[in-house]
Motif scaffolding. Sequence first.
Motif, short mmCIF file in Angstrom:
data_model
loop_
_atom_site.label_atom_id
_atom_site.label_comp_id
_atom_site.label_asym_id
_atom_site.label_seq_id
_atom_site.Cartn_x
_atom_site.Cartn_y
_atom_site.Cartn_z
N LYS A 169 -12.70 -87.41 -30.48
CA LYS A 169 -11.92 -87.62 -31.69
C LYS A 169 -12.22 -86.48 -32.67
CE LYS A 169 -11.56 -92.66 -31.48
NZ LYS A 169 -11.81 -93.93 -32.20
N PRO A 170 -11.24 -86.07 -33.47
CA PRO A 170 -11.50 -84.98 -34.42
C PRO A 170 -12.66 -85.32 -35.34
CG PRO A 170 -9.16 -85.53 -34.34
CD PRO A 170 -9.86 -86.58 -33.56
N GLY A 171 -13.46 -84.32 -35.66
CA GLY A 171 -14.57 -84.51 -36.58
C GLY A 171 -14.33 -83.74 -37.86
N GLY A 172 -15.33 -83.72 -38.72
CA GLY A 172 -15.23 -82.97 -39.96
C GLY A 172 -14.10 -83.46 -40.85
N LEU A 173 -13.59 -82.53 -41.64
CA LEU A 173 -12.50 -82.87 -42.56
C LEU A 173 -11.27 -83.36 -41.80
CD1 LEU A 173 -11.65 -80.80 -45.69
CD2 LEU A 173 -9.81 -81.56 -44.21
N LEU A 174 -11.04 -82.76 -40.64
CA LEU A 174 -9.88 -83.15 -39.83
C LEU A 174 -10.00 -84.61 -39.37
CD1 LEU A 174 -7.51 -81.29 -39.09
CD2 LEU A 174 -8.47 -81.10 -36.80
N GLU A 218 -12.43 -89.96 -50.35
CA GLU A 218 -13.24 -89.99 -49.12
C GLU A 218 -13.75 -88.60 -48.77
OE1 GLU A 218 -14.81 -91.81 -45.52
OE2 GLU A 218 -14.14 -92.58 -47.46
N LEU A 219 -12.90 -87.59 -48.94
CA LEU A 219 -13.33 -86.22 -48.66
C LEU A 219 -14.45 -85.81 -49.60
CD1 LEU A 219 -9.89 -84.38 -48.16
CD2 LEU A 219 -11.51 -85.09 -46.40
N GLY A 220 -14.32 -86.16 -50.89
CA GLY A 220 -15.35 -85.80 -51.85
C GLY A 220 -16.69 -86.46 -51.56
N SER A 221 -16.65 -87.74 -51.16
CA SER A 221 -17.89 -88.46 -50.90
C SER A 221 -18.59 -87.95 -49.64
CB SER A 221 -17.61 -89.96 -50.77
OG SER A 221 -16.77 -90.22 -49.66
N LYS A 222 -17.80 -87.47 -48.65
CA LYS A 222 -18.40 -87.03 -47.39
C LYS A 222 -18.81 -85.57 -47.42
CE LYS A 222 -17.17 -90.05 -43.65
NZ LYS A 222 -16.97 -90.04 -42.19
N PHE A 223 -18.03 -84.73 -48.10
CA PHE A 223 -18.26 -83.29 -48.02
C PHE A 223 -18.51 -82.64 -49.38
CE2 PHE A 223 -15.10 -84.46 -44.71
CZ PHE A 223 -15.93 -84.34 -43.61
N GLY A 224 -18.71 -83.46 -50.42
CA GLY A 224 -18.87 -82.93 -51.76
C GLY A 224 -19.99 -81.91 -51.91
N VAL A 225 -21.05 -82.03 -51.10
CA VAL A 225 -22.19 -81.12 -51.22
C VAL A 225 -22.13 -79.98 -50.20
CG1 VAL A 225 -23.68 -82.91 -52.16
CG2 VAL A 225 -23.58 -82.59 -49.69
N LYS A 242 -8.21 -90.27 -39.60
CA LYS A 242 -8.47 -91.70 -39.82
C LYS A 242 -7.50 -92.27 -40.84
CE LYS A 242 -12.19 -94.89 -41.15
NZ LYS A 242 -13.61 -94.99 -41.61
N ALA A 243 -7.24 -91.51 -41.92
CA ALA A 243 -6.28 -91.97 -42.94
C ALA A 243 -4.88 -92.09 -42.35
CB ALA A 243 -6.29 -91.00 -44.11
N CYS A 244 -4.52 -91.18 -41.47
CA CYS A 244 -3.19 -91.23 -40.84
C CYS A 244 -3.06 -92.43 -39.91
CB CYS A 244 -2.93 -89.94 -40.07
SG CYS A 244 -2.71 -88.49 -41.11
N SER A 245 -4.13 -92.74 -39.20
CA SER A 245 -4.11 -93.91 -38.30
C SER A 245 -3.88 -95.19 -39.09
CB SER A 245 -5.43 -93.99 -37.52
OG SER A 245 -5.60 -92.86 -36.69
N SER A 246 -4.52 -95.31 -40.24
CA SER A 246 -4.33 -96.49 -41.08
C SER A 246 -2.90 -96.55 -41.59
CB SER A 246 -5.30 -96.46 -42.26
OG SER A 246 -6.64 -96.53 -41.82
N TYR A 247 -2.35 -95.41 -41.97
CA TYR A 247 -0.98 -95.35 -42.48
C TYR A 247 0.02 -95.75 -41.40
CZ TYR A 247 3.37 -93.27 -44.22
OH TYR A 247 4.67 -93.05 -44.61
N LYS A 248 -0.19 -95.27 -40.18
CA LYS A 248 0.73 -95.59 -39.08
C LYS A 248 0.70 -97.07 -38.72
CE LYS A 248 0.47 -91.02 -36.89
NZ LYS A 248 -0.02 -90.26 -35.71
N GLU A 288 -17.30 -75.57 -39.20
CA GLU A 288 -17.99 -76.86 -39.04
C GLU A 288 -17.43 -77.90 -40.00
OE1 GLU A 288 -20.86 -79.92 -40.00
OE2 GLU A 288 -20.52 -78.19 -41.30
N LEU A 289 -17.12 -77.49 -41.24
CA LEU A 289 -16.52 -78.40 -42.21
C LEU A 289 -15.16 -78.89 -41.71
CD1 LEU A 289 -16.07 -79.68 -45.07
CD2 LEU A 289 -15.12 -77.46 -45.75
N LEU A 290 -14.36 -78.00 -41.17
CA LEU A 290 -12.98 -78.34 -40.80
C LEU A 290 -12.91 -79.21 -39.56
CD1 LEU A 290 -11.26 -74.88 -41.44
CD2 LEU A 290 -10.99 -76.97 -42.79
N ARG A 291 -13.68 -78.90 -38.52
CA ARG A 291 -13.51 -79.61 -37.24
C ARG A 291 -14.74 -80.38 -36.79
NH1 ARG A 291 -14.91 -76.52 -32.43
NH2 ARG A 291 -13.09 -77.38 -31.37
N GLY A 292 -15.85 -80.29 -37.56
CA GLY A 292 -17.03 -81.06 -37.21
C GLY A 292 -17.88 -80.47 -36.11
N ALA A 293 -17.50 -79.30 -35.59
CA ALA A 293 -18.25 -78.64 -34.52
C ALA A 293 -17.92 -77.16 -34.53
CB ALA A 293 -17.92 -79.26 -33.16
#
Length: 465
Positions: free
Chosen positions: A365-370, A396-403, A375-381, A351-356
Amino acid sequence: LSQILRLSAHTKRETRVADQIRALGTVLDSFGNAKTLMNPNASRHGRYLELHFTDKGRINSAKVLTYGLDKFRLNKLSHEERTYHVFYQLLAGTTPQERDALMVEDASDYALLASSGCYRLPSGPFSDDSIAMEDLRAAMRTLGFKQKHMTSIFSLLVAILLLGNLQFADPDAKDVAAYIANPQVLDHAARLLGVSAEDLSQVLTAKTSYVRKELYTVLLNAEQAAGQRDHCVRDLYAILFAFVVETANHRLAPNPKDPPAPTQIILLDQPGFQTRGPSGTTSVALTGAPPLISAYGQNGFEEFCVNFNDELLHSYFIRNSFENIGFNGQIASDGITLPNISTMDNSACVELLRGAQLSERSQRKPGGLLGVVNKACSSYKSGKGNERRDEDLLQELGSKFGVHTSYVASPSVGGAQDRFLFGINHYAGSASYDIQGFVEKDSDLLDSAYVTLLRGSTDAFVSKL
């Protein structure tokens, strides 16, 4: 596999198909396997092989899907590791005519192969690269590779090794691109690729990219040019690998107009779970819960991809083997009570990795950590990223999944690299990852000028590849 093929092949045609499937294994092992610290013939790609049988259990056809090729093995090697077997087999098994035509040198003369100090496999029945090259030639002929294509493939492999030998230097003047300090190597590589040395140099020392729908050309310094070269080498080998697989499938795969095979056997092979120890480690050790492997260096994007695949595969296997779904569900529906077996539940990590969960339909669209990485890759491209893109991703990963129970916000391995690390509690043990390079590697952008250069090659094989 050999036993299955022996029992299912009786006629001349069936024997020929069985021989081709065996040859496929030889070819994929040469182009897609490598020596690692723990395994002299480790899979560095995923392989999904379908064996198709008739209603009488006779082998009829096959096809293979490959994925997850470790392209970064073309640029860096850990101590006592090797890149893909085919490079060493080629250098050890070239004929005198090939050696003269390709101007092949010793393995230690190529920067990529010399970077690890390991050129030979451990002694054993399959350790002779020159014999393996003979087997590879025979296997490629069995799969229908024409001699001219085999020659072109070997020429391209030498060109890849030569590109790795290119040395870049910064000029004294400002606002000028880096230059290649060993032009004789450039000339040799350009000749094998069928392009001009000047055009190849231009592609390697300048980078074109679209930023907000506008095309920009950036002059690269020596370090950036080396990175551009490494990217080109990785993609060139990946395209060659795809061609090899496609050619083999063309000979083995069933006719699209034929009905589906009544019986299939699926063989899946992919790299197992792995993790590297802290940078600077001087020994191989097992850390955490087996089968996690500790090797030299720190985990990066490549190890994350491998462990992501294995996490999902483990979840699928556990659910279909021990829960009342799939075939087990059919048994339970017939009134047969299955024993209650306790298993390790890795649903939280999935669930953490793919959001489902695997039982749930994945989002568009990919969920979770993926999803965060995507999203970061889309901004970079799109040109919106900055030099701190990886650090921003880590924040961003820490703020979303830190707990999250499966996320480790600040793993400590000791050293200055700690501030770039995040960890995941996989089913096989905890692994920490270095965020540096995540966004660029996942984006995997190929310079359009490089594609244009190769399409204009005077070598028909390279231009059509």
